[in-house]
Design a protein around this motif. Sequence first.
Motif, PDB file in Angstrom:
ATOM      1  N   ILE A 154     -26.761  -6.178  20.015  1.00 43.63           N
ATOM      2  CA  ILE A 154     -25.881  -7.076  18.626  1.00 43.63           C
ATOM      3  C   ILE A 154     -24.709  -5.989  18.674  1.00 43.63           C
ATOM      4  N   SER A 155     -23.574  -6.679  18.783  1.00 43.27           N
ATOM      5  CA  SER A 155     -22.418  -5.894  18.599  1.00 43.27           C
ATOM      6  C   SER A 155     -21.652  -5.988  17.136  1.00 43.27           C
ATOM      7  N   GLN A 156     -21.727  -7.117  16.638  1.00 39.56           N
ATOM      8  CA  GLN A 156     -21.188  -7.041  15.216  1.00 39.56           C
ATOM      9  C   GLN A 156     -22.230  -7.969  14.468  1.00 39.56           C
ATOM     10  N   VAL A 157     -22.038  -7.645  13.229  1.00 35.40           N
ATOM     11  CA  VAL A 157     -22.659  -8.597  12.109  1.00 35.40           C
ATOM     12  C   VAL A 157     -21.708  -8.577  10.935  1.00 35.40           C
ATOM     13  N   GLN A 178     -35.396 -14.249  23.979  1.00 34.19           N
ATOM     14  CA  GLN A 178     -35.528 -13.166  23.417  1.00 34.19           C
ATOM     15  C   GLN A 178     -34.663 -12.824  22.333  1.00 34.19           C
ATOM     16  N   THR A 179     -33.601 -13.122  22.544  1.00 33.02           N
ATOM     17  CA  THR A 179     -32.387 -12.878  21.474  1.00 33.02           C
ATOM     18  C   THR A 179     -32.824 -13.572  20.296  1.00 33.02           C
ATOM     19  N   MET A 180     -32.856 -14.802  20.532  1.00 38.65           N
ATOM     20  CA  MET A 180     -33.235 -15.585  19.335  1.00 38.65           C
ATOM     21  C   MET A 180     -34.299 -14.996  18.515  1.00 38.65           C
ATOM     22  N   THR A 181     -35.344 -14.774  19.079  1.00 33.40           N
ATOM     23  CA  THR A 181     -36.569 -14.074  18.689  1.00 33.40           C
ATOM     24  C   THR A 181     -36.418 -13.049  17.976  1.00 33.40           C
ATOM     25  N   ASP A 182     -35.529 -12.064  18.558  1.00 32.36           N
ATOM     26  CA  ASP A 182     -35.157 -10.637  17.863  1.00 32.36           C
ATOM     27  C   ASP A 182     -34.518 -11.156  16.341  1.00 32.36           C
TER      28      ASP A 182
END
Lengths: 80, 80
Positions: free
Chosen positions: A34-37, B54-58
């Motif tokens: 995750i690079s940015q929120v 996996q990303t969506m689950t995270d």
Amino acid sequence: MARVIVNVMLKPEILDPQGQAIAGACERLGFTGISQVRQGKRFEVEVDGEPDEQTMTDIRQIAQTLLANPVIEDFEVHVH
Amino acid sequence: MARVIVNVMLKPEILDPQGQAIAGACERLGFTGISQVRQGKRFEVEVDGEPDEQTMTDIRQIAQTLLANPVIEDFEVHVH
């Protein structure tokens, strides 16, 4: 009855410390990639009947005056 | 780089005084035809590469633990 969505986000050039804190927490919790929120606001506006051009113009006016601060925020309006 | 959106809204049965204040202000300002406003949060999560399962689950896990309070809020995750 229809629902119009107004999304309000900080302009890209404005720092978002809340979003940075969330991104930092994600990393500490082991969520990588995750690079940015960025955090913003979402408004669900229920209108009577189908939204016509006048209704959308009104809601854009409401977004600009009540929901967003146009100095630091951008907004976007669409029918759900 | 892709963008995943997390929308967090109060559950329908939870009172939303902020939204009610906005709806009241709209009426006082002469914007008729608006029956309800609900205010929530919108998060833009930038992920490296294309978001896989996996990303969506995270991100659903992050939404449930960091972004929403599941006692009073519902959330919804989608790719932008």
